[in-house]
Design a protein around this motif. Sequence first.
Motif, PDB file in Angstrom:
ATOM      1  N   GLU A 187      40.798  42.681  36.124  1.00  0.00           N
ATOM      2  CA  GLU A 187      39.951  43.694  35.674  1.00  0.00           C
ATOM      3  C   GLU A 187      40.436  45.155  35.899  1.00  0.00           C
ATOM      4  OE1 GLU A 187      35.291  43.566  35.380  1.00  0.00           O
ATOM      5  OE2 GLU A 187      35.886  44.871  37.221  1.00  0.00           O
TER       6      GLU A 187
ATOM      7  N   ASN B 146      37.790  41.661  31.139  1.00  0.00           N
ATOM      8  CA  ASN B 146      38.721  41.308  32.382  1.00  0.00           C
ATOM      9  C   ASN B 146      39.284  39.805  31.710  1.00  0.00           C
ATOM     10  OD1 ASN B 146      36.765  38.656  32.575  1.00  0.00           O
ATOM     11  ND2 ASN B 146      35.101  40.309  33.291  1.00  0.00           N
TER      12      ASN B 146
ATOM     13  N   TYR C 244      42.631  43.014  40.848  1.00  0.00           N
ATOM     14  CA  TYR C 244      43.026  41.338  40.611  1.00  0.00           C
ATOM     15  C   TYR C 244      42.637  40.813  42.069  1.00  0.00           C
ATOM     16  CZ  TYR C 244      47.658  42.426  43.015  1.00  0.00           C
ATOM     17  OH  TYR C 244      48.446  42.785  43.625  1.00  0.00           O
TER      18      TYR C 244
END
Length: 213
Positions: free
Chosen positions: A67, A40, A71
């Motif tokens: 990630e 991430n 988002y």
Amino acid sequence: MKKLFIIAFLALGMTGFAQSDAKAEELLTEVSKKIKAYKNISLDFKYELNNVSENIKQETRGDVVIEGEKYKLNILGVTRIFDGKTLYTISPEDEEVTISSDNTEDEGTITPSKMLSFYEDGYTYKMDIVQNVKGRKIQYVKLNPIDTDSEIKHILLGIDATTKHIYNLIEVGKNGTKTTLTVNSFKTDQPISKTLFTFDESKYSDYFINRID
């Protein structure tokens, strides 16, 4: 505010770099591979828009956690959560939540999950100037759109030569508008809540829920 920057940041996967500078290709490939390895990414950024002829100047700050395709973006008092399938736009000022399916195909929109990889398709590019920014060596790559009808004149992508992270994006439009997005903080692989990308409708019982799909 332009979709190109404000619905904005990362999903990597190289697509080819035809008719582009070999050194620029090598650098962007390295940037792509490095970012692709992170689980991430958390960014704080500054957004600036300037058009001297129209006397327009805007500046704001925002932050985003990404990630994969998911988002959570905060900017201009609005929060956008994308869970991979559905986009939730939360506006406390309007007391409204807009719920829609992913609309990233519209007008070439660059979403947060794609912002650091948008250059992989639709542009040719070459190495540009090097600048020293507070002790950091920033190598710029100039991107020119392949589509001659594009509203974009060119884009300068600033890359930290040491970390191989994107430092800023400078888009120059054919209408004289210049938009700049500068990354103030770039953190990776941070511990994040399992519910960060989950919209809890029960928390917005007093809001108007606008379902547009």
